[in-house]
Structures are given as C-alpha cells and as structure tokens.
Design an enzyme around this catalytic site. Structure first.
Site, PDB file in Angstrom:
ATOM      1  N   LYS A   1       2.497   9.762 -14.385  1.00 56.69           N
ATOM      2  CA  LYS A   1       1.376   9.048 -14.960  1.00 56.69           C
ATOM      3  C   LYS A   1       1.607   7.556 -14.758  1.00 56.69           C
ATOM      4  O   LYS A   1       2.648   7.037 -15.147  1.00 56.69           O
ATOM      5  CB  LYS A   1       1.256   9.349 -16.453  1.00 56.69           C
ATOM      6  CG  LYS A   1       0.768  10.748 -16.770  1.00 56.69           C
ATOM      7  CD  LYS A   1       0.591  10.921 -18.277  1.00 56.69           C
ATOM      8  CE  LYS A   1       0.076  12.302 -18.619  1.00 56.69           C
ATOM      9  NZ  LYS A   1      -0.096  12.499 -20.083  1.00 56.69           N
TER      10      LYS A   1
ATOM     11  N   ARG B   1       0.406   3.987 -15.706  1.00 59.82           N
ATOM     12  CA  ARG B   1      -0.401   3.193 -16.623  1.00 59.82           C
ATOM     13  C   ARG B   1      -1.000   2.009 -15.861  1.00 59.82           C
ATOM     14  O   ARG B   1      -0.301   1.274 -15.173  1.00 59.82           O
ATOM     15  CB  ARG B   1       0.445   2.698 -17.786  1.00 59.82           C
ATOM     16  CG  ARG B   1       1.138   3.810 -18.568  1.00 59.82           C
ATOM     17  CD  ARG B   1       0.139   4.750 -19.239  1.00 59.82           C
ATOM     18  NE  ARG B   1       0.795   5.842 -19.932  1.00 59.82           N
ATOM     19  CZ  ARG B   1       0.166   6.826 -20.543  1.00 59.82           C
ATOM     20  NH1 ARG B   1      -1.167   6.838 -20.547  1.00 59.82           N
ATOM     21  NH2 ARG B   1       0.847   7.780 -21.157  1.00 59.82           N
TER      22      ARG B   1
ATOM     23  N   GLY C   1     -24.110  -1.704   3.612  1.00 54.79           N
ATOM     24  CA  GLY C   1     -25.373  -2.418   3.530  1.00 54.79           C
ATOM     25  C   GLY C   1     -25.616  -3.044   2.179  1.00 54.79           C
ATOM     26  O   GLY C   1     -26.132  -4.164   2.075  1.00 54.79           O
TER      27      GLY C   1
ATOM     28  N   GLU D   1     -17.492   7.977  -5.501  1.00 59.84           N
ATOM     29  CA  GLU D   1     -16.694   6.876  -6.017  1.00 59.84           C
ATOM     30  C   GLU D   1     -15.534   6.605  -5.058  1.00 59.84           C
ATOM     31  O   GLU D   1     -15.022   7.527  -4.429  1.00 59.84           O
ATOM     32  CB  GLU D   1     -16.126   7.207  -7.396  1.00 59.84           C
ATOM     33  CG  GLU D   1     -17.174   7.358  -8.478  1.00 59.84           C
ATOM     34  CD  GLU D   1     -16.567   7.696  -9.830  1.00 59.84           C
ATOM     35  OE1 GLU D   1     -16.153   6.759 -10.541  1.00 59.84           O
ATOM     36  OE2 GLU D   1     -16.494   8.887 -10.157  1.00 59.84           O
TER      37      GLU D   1
ATOM     38  N   LYS E   1     -20.735  -5.458  14.917  1.00 58.67           N
ATOM     39  CA  LYS E   1     -19.639  -6.182  14.274  1.00 58.67           C
ATOM     40  C   LYS E   1     -18.426  -5.255  14.130  1.00 58.67           C
ATOM     41  O   LYS E   1     -18.079  -4.832  13.030  1.00 58.67           O
ATOM     42  CB  LYS E   1     -20.058  -6.714  12.896  1.00 58.67           C
ATOM     43  CG  LYS E   1     -19.031  -7.645  12.262  1.00 58.67           C
ATOM     44  CD  LYS E   1     -19.056  -7.590  10.757  1.00 58.67           C
ATOM     45  CE  LYS E   1     -18.514  -6.336  10.186  1.00 58.67           C
ATOM     46  NZ  LYS E   1     -17.055  -6.102  10.432  1.00 58.67           N
TER      47      LYS E   1
ATOM     48  N   GLY F   1      -9.501 -10.119  11.249  1.00 55.18           N
ATOM     49  CA  GLY F   1      -8.702 -10.333  10.045  1.00 55.18           C
ATOM     50  C   GLY F   1      -8.179 -11.759   9.971  1.00 55.18           C
ATOM     51  O   GLY F   1      -8.927 -12.730  10.083  1.00 55.18           O
TER      52      GLY F   1
ATOM     53  N   VAL G   1     -10.935  -6.116   0.667  1.00 52.60           N
ATOM     54  CA  VAL G   1     -12.065  -5.210   0.423  1.00 52.60           C
ATOM     55  C   VAL G   1     -13.373  -6.010   0.432  1.00 52.60           C
ATOM     56  O   VAL G   1     -13.518  -6.995  -0.287  1.00 52.60           O
ATOM     57  CB  VAL G   1     -11.909  -4.492  -0.934  1.00 52.60           C
ATOM     58  CG1 VAL G   1     -13.133  -3.611  -1.205  1.00 52.60           C
ATOM     59  CG2 VAL G   1     -10.655  -3.644  -0.943  1.00 52.60           C
TER      60      VAL G   1
ATOM     61  N   ASP H   1     -18.045  -6.963   5.211  1.00 49.82           N
ATOM     62  CA  ASP H   1     -19.438  -6.969   4.756  1.00 49.82           C
ATOM     63  C   ASP H   1     -19.893  -8.394   4.442  1.00 49.82           C
ATOM     64  O   ASP H   1     -21.037  -8.770   4.732  1.00 49.82           O
ATOM     65  CB  ASP H   1     -19.589  -6.105   3.508  1.00 49.82           C
ATOM     66  CG  ASP H   1     -19.207  -4.652   3.744  1.00 49.82           C
ATOM     67  OD1 ASP H   1     -19.375  -4.171   4.878  1.00 49.82           O
ATOM     68  OD2 ASP H   1     -18.738  -4.001   2.793  1.00 49.82           O
TER      69      ASP H   1
END
Length: 316
Positions: free
Chosen positions: A34, A36, A48, A98, A192, A233, A259, A263
C-alpha cells in the site's frame, strides 16, 4: 465604429477517447505494498480537449468535440464547463476512461498509466465525426488529436482531413500509428509527431536531429503534409516545409512534468496561426507553451503569463 482587428479563424478540436487525468505522488512505488499518496488532482484530459483548454488559457476560443459517457463522463463535462470550454459532448454508452500519473518523490521519476477506454459503436463514432464536420467553417482549422478508442476505425482522422479539404479548412493531426499513417495518406496541412512517432511512421530508427529532419522532409516531399512540426522534448522542435527546415532550441527550464506539453505546443501554434501570425511566430509560440507546461506539476497545463514570457525570449 468598426473594430479594425480581424477575428481569429475558427478552431475545432476532436477528442474521440478523452480521459479523466488523476495525478498524485508517493515516496516510493513498490509492488505488493500500500503506497500512501499525497494530495491528488483531477483534470479533463485527452489530446484535443487539452488543446482547447490551452487555447482558452491563452485568450483564444475553440469548439471542442468529445465523446463522453457514464459517471466519469459526467464529471468530465462538469470540469470542462467550469473552465469555460465551449463544445459538443457526444454521449456514448461506455464510461469515459481514467488515466493515472504518479510522481515518485524519492527519485523524481514519473509513472503514467494510460487506460484503454470504452468501445465505441459505429453510430457513436459517426456522430462524433458528424459533429466535427458541422462545427468546421471555411478558412478555419480542425485539430483531431489523441488516441482512437476501441471500435473506432483507423481512418477516422483521414475522414476528418478529407472533409476539411472539401470545406476549405486546414487539418492539423496529432496522432500516432495507424491513425497518423491513414491521415497522411489522405493528405493534411500539418502533423505534429514526436521523434518516436516519426520513427514508427517511417519504419526505421531515427536517432539524430538530422535523421528526424530528413524523415520529416520526406513526408513533405511525398505531399502527405504541407508542414511537419516535429517536437524533440528538451531539444526543442523542428519546423519542416517544402522550402526549409528550421531547428529551434527550447528555453532553459526546470522540468517538473511533461504531461500535456505536446498538446500545449499544438494549442499555442494553431491559436497563433488562427490569429494571423506567420508560421515562424506560431512555431515559437508552440515551443513556449510546451516549455511552460513542462514547468508545472503533474497534469497541470501552462499559464498565459509564462507562455508569453517564453515567446518573448524565443523572439529575441
């Protein structure tokens, strides 16, 4: 009194496979534990739609066409409406996907999990195409961008390009693989690609900037596209037309997350073209926006003040 300032050309974006982008951070990514996490954020993502969001942030406007469904689709629409994005949401049976981005704070590494998305029926993707065609206007731009959802034919963007040409609209495609190849076979105004996407397209490794530039020149020579805006980049970008190839380095920045950088690049470029700027100026704006987004955390996009500041630096 008549306003002497010409209106920008209309811009339409198409996102056939949008996603709710969920981002957070954890100290270490470890299997079977797990982990956290720190604070999280949720953004409406997809090629788009991100283009339309950045256009809005830079003071422009566009019409965003996107497919949404389910509870995640409802949340997606609400987030877009909160940002003031104008568009047409095409309802689908499946639930909007998602994506998950996790920053590992102990190493600075970023992990990105991109889900497949719902399968669209023939009627659903055709309604997206019809909505896109209806939104296009002579002299404007259409930007089909991002991955195709399952069930969508590889030639969807090619169909958009064909209709755009018939309507006197310039088509700018940001895609990869079969979708990009099909669009180029149809012929577009601009593509692109990244260096990796360009290598996949030509079917051979392109490592150096010279090799990538030559591959882009070949696409233009074959009349598959009038312009290639090749993003590299941290090495900036290369603009290739039938007359020349220009490499523009990016501005020096501290990269926090890439990220949405591609775009953002495309959004600023097409907006400046729509505003009547020349191709060189629009290209520099794209580099500025990509750099500005790379300075933000996780899935956050660029801010207008940063983009304009970097535009000034590149102009000098």
């Amino acid at each position: 009194m008549v306003d002497p300032t010409p209106r920008p050309a209309p811009i339409v974006t198409l996102t056939i496979n949008p996603a709710l982008d969920v981002s957070t951070s954890t100290v270490t990514v470890r299997p079977e534990h797990k982990m956290r996490c720190g604070p999280s954020r949720v953004d409406p993502g997809g090629g788009g739609v991100n283009v339309s969001r950045v256009i809005e942030r830079l003071g422009g406007s566009s019409t965003a066409i996107y497919a949404v469904g389910g509870a995640t689709g409802q949340a997606y629409r609400q987030l877009l409406e909160a940002e003031g994005i104008i568009g047409r949401a095409v309802a689908i049976e499946g639930s909007t996907r998602e994506n998950l981005t996790i920053d590992e704070t102990s190493t600075g590494k970023q992990f990105r999990f991109v889900l497949q998305g719902p399968t669209l029926s023939d009627d659903e993707w055709q309604r997206c195409l019809t909505a896109t065609e209806a939104a296009m206007h002579w002299g404007g731009y259409v930007v089909p961008s991002g991955s195709l959802a399952p069930g969508v034919p590889d030639d969807l963007y090619a169909r958009v390009a064909r209709r755009a040409r018939e309507l006197g609209v310039r088509c700018i495609v940001d895609a990869s693989g079969a979708a990009l190849a099909a669009a180029l076979d149809e012929g577009v105004y601009m593509v692109k690609p990244s260096g990796r996407e360009l290598g996949e397209l030509v079917g051979s490794p392109v490592s150096t900037i010279d090799e990538k530039t030559e591959a882009a020149r070949q696409l233009v020579a074959e009349q598959k596209t009038e312009v290639v805006a090749l993003t590299l980049g941290g090495d900036g970008a290369v603009l290739v037309t039938s007359e020349r190839a220009v490499h523009v380095p990016t501005v020096p920045i501290t990269v926090r997350s890439t990220v949405g950088a591609g775009d953002s690049f495309l959004a600023a470029l097409v907006l400046r073209l729509a505003q009547g700027r020349d191709l060189d100026s629009a290209f520099r704006a794209g580099i500025a926006a990509g750099a500005a987004t790379s300075t933000t955390e996780a899935t956050e996009l660029c801010h207008r003040a940063d983009v304009e500041h970097f535009e000034e630096q590149l102009a000098r």
